[in-house]
Design an enzyme around this catalytic site. Structure first.
Site, short mmCIF file in Angstrom:
data_model
loop_
_atom_site.label_atom_id
_atom_site.label_comp_id
_atom_site.label_asym_id
_atom_site.label_seq_id
_atom_site.Cartn_x
_atom_site.Cartn_y
_atom_site.Cartn_z
CE LYS A 196 -18.60 4.96 6.02
NZ LYS A 196 -18.29 3.53 6.42
N GLY A 249 -8.95 4.04 1.23
CA GLY A 249 -9.47 2.67 1.19
C GLY A 249 -9.05 1.99 -0.09
CB SER A 250 -10.37 -1.00 -1.75
OG SER A 250 -11.70 -0.65 -2.10
CB THR A 251 -7.85 0.61 -6.21
OG1 THR A 251 -6.57 0.98 -5.70
CG2 THR A 251 -7.98 1.13 -7.62
N GLY A 254 -12.52 3.51 -4.38
CA GLY A 254 -12.09 4.82 -4.85
C GLY A 254 -12.66 5.16 -6.22
CD GLU A 272 -3.46 6.21 1.10
OE1 GLU A 272 -3.31 5.21 0.35
OE2 GLU A 272 -3.52 6.14 2.33
CB CYS A 307 -2.12 2.10 2.04
SG CYS A 307 -3.83 2.24 2.57
CD GLU A 407 -3.82 -2.70 -0.87
OE1 GLU A 407 -3.17 -1.89 -0.20
OE2 GLU A 407 -4.92 -2.43 -1.39
#
Length: 504
Positions: A196, A249-251, A254, A272, A307, A407
């Site tokens: 995806k 992607g973003s925390t 995640g 990650e 990242c 971030e």
């Protein structure tokens, strides 16, 4: 056209290629392109111009079900999972060759989709994609079982087997490369895969799945479902027939992926996520020119949409003023926003107008909190139609400020003065993230101490953002738990099984 040929294209040639390219916009399931079941579409926009590039099929949970069923059938049939290692290797080698042969189209799709400078795609991204598939092809017949020493009448051995169906959710900042970091080891291990891609940049990934089949990969082994994260991505992470979900992607997302795994079948999860990378410059920095260059390249390259971008520059007070002076002199004009199809351009737009506005809000927050804006801070003149942000440098930053803690994912550097090693370690670790760090010192003892005490998964000493395919890439803390690249990445897509056999 091979990558070596397209590297020589000029602006006129790339405009010609871009005007002629016809991206595929459907889903790729069971070896062929298909429309989304519900018929929905979403638009991809060229962030350099604001123009719509294409209307892409929007996959939903129904399409994820269809793709998983296809992947499951392919896995159960054994056409890929039980294919001999050498045969699987040859398919991935051929895939790498086909990526090279289709480099013209793939490069221009990357640039049109997310605004990446074409020179970066031709010299960095696509060669790395090719190398990734070659590397994991080479790893396939290196996966070994083991026989352990046991009692006389027992044979005990361990073996590694593919997990089954792997769901991969890839980001938009390196559309094809980050997908390759997930797809290549998962396929090499014998799994079936549903990818995806990020909704901002799906076009090149669709071609990748087609090329896999062209290379001899069995239909159903590699599928691509475009769609929104909150629909297609969520459905993939919740699916009970998916054995592992791998996500970059973003925390924030995640954490949702972890939740979805727990709500479904306790699938394996590889994450990650975000980063707030410190580069630490001690008073005995061995090469000020090289260190400053690493500092501005580390945050301005790829528009800061990285990242592990070195966004926090922790500079010893004894060299602070000289460091800042040289950064301004060398870094202010090192990256000039421009047309990403021009091979002379080294800074394109951010991926969307929303991303641009988010970064501009962070810049305003930095000014409001008292940081000093040395240069940048706005949008470049003449490029108002695109999602551009000028390379930006703040000094006088404290680690409690928003621009030092969150971030930004844009070309915004923050210089934070520190007093010696102790404070450098404390400030570097004062973050929820732990993806990467850079260390600059002439003292070997200092270097080893910083490597041990900094809470980050990847640490560079007297260089930044270097490495090869043997290097594990991934973080700790809220930067995630996965390691991309490297042989261990392939092993993470396998299940370790133990067989204990008693004789007689």
């Amino acid at each position: 056209m091979s990558i070596s040929t397209v590297k020589e294209y000029d602006l006129a040639k790339w405009h010609s290629v871009a005007s002629a390219v016809q991206p595929e916009v459907r889903l790729f399931i069971d070896g062929e392109y298909v429309d989304a079941i519900e018929g929905g579409r979403f638009e991809t926009v060229n962030p350099a111009t604001g123009e719509v590039t294409s209307a892409v099929a929007a996959g939903t949970a129904a399409d994820v079900d269809r793709a998983v069923a296809s992947a499951q059938r392919a896995y159960r049939s054994g056409t890929w999972a039980r294919m001999s290692p050498r045969e699987r290797m040859e398919v991935l080698y051929r895939l790498a060759d086909l990526i090279d042969a289709r480099s013209e189209e793939l490069c221009v799709l990357e640039t049109l989709d997310m605004g990446k400078p074409i020179a970066d795609v031709t010299t960095v991204d696509l060669p790395a994609v090719i190398e990734t598939f070659q590397y994991f092809a080479e790893c396939i017949d290196k996966v070994e079982s083991a026989v352990t020493a046991t009692e006389y009448d027992v044979l005990h051995y361990t073996l590694r087997q593919p997990l089954g169906v792997v769901g991969a959710i890839s980001p938009w900042n390196y559309p094809l490369l980050m997908a390759a970091w997930k797809v290549a080891p998962a396929l090499a291990a014998g799994n079936s895969v549903i990818l995806k891609p990020a909704e901002q940049s799906p076009l090149s990934c669709l071609r990748l799945a087609e090329l896999f089949v062209d290379a001899g990969g069995p239909p159903g082994v590699f599928n691509v479902v475009n769609g929104m994260g909150e629909t297609a991505g969520k459905a993939l992470a919740l699916h009970d027939d998916v054995a592992k979900i791998t996500f970059t992607g973003s925390t924030e997302v995640g954490k949702l992926i972890l939740t979805y795994a727990g709500q479904s079948n306790m699938k394996h999860v590889g994450l990650e996520c975000g980063g707030k990378t410190p580069q630490i410059f001690m008073e005995d920095v061995p090469d000020m020119d090289g260190a400053v260059a690493a500092a501005f390249h580390g945050i301005f390259s790829n528009m800061g949409e990285v990242c592990n971008a070195g966004s926090r520059l922790l500079v010893d007070r004894s060299i602070h003023d000289a460091f800042v002076e040289q950064f301004i002199a060398d870094g202010r004009d090192a990256y000039v926003p421009g047309n990403p199809l021009d091979p002379e351009t080294n800074m394109g737009p951010l991926v969307t107008v929303e991303a641009q506005q988010r970064v501009l809000r962070y810049i305003e927050a930095g000014k409001q909190e008292g940081a000093h804006l040395e240069f940048g801070g706005g949008t470049p003149e003449g490029l108002e139609a695109g999602a551009y942000v000028n390379p930006t440098l703040f000094t006088g930053v404290e680690n409690v400020m928003k621009i030092a803690r969150e971030e930004i994912f844009g070309p915004v550097a923050s210089v934070i003065p520190v007093n010696g090693v102790e404070e450098a370690i404390a400030v570097a670790n004062d973050t929820v993230y732990g993806l990467a760090a850079g260390v600059w010192t002439s003292n070997l003892d200092t270097a080893h101490r910083l490597v041990r005490e900094i809470e980050a998964g990847v640490i560079w000493v007297n260089c930044f953002d270097e490495g090869d395919m043997t290097q594990p890439f991934g973080g700790m803390k809220q930067s995630g738990n996965a390691k991309d690249k490297c042989f261990d990445s392939l092993l993470s897509y396998t299940e370790l099984k133990s067989a204990w056999i008693r004789h007689g």
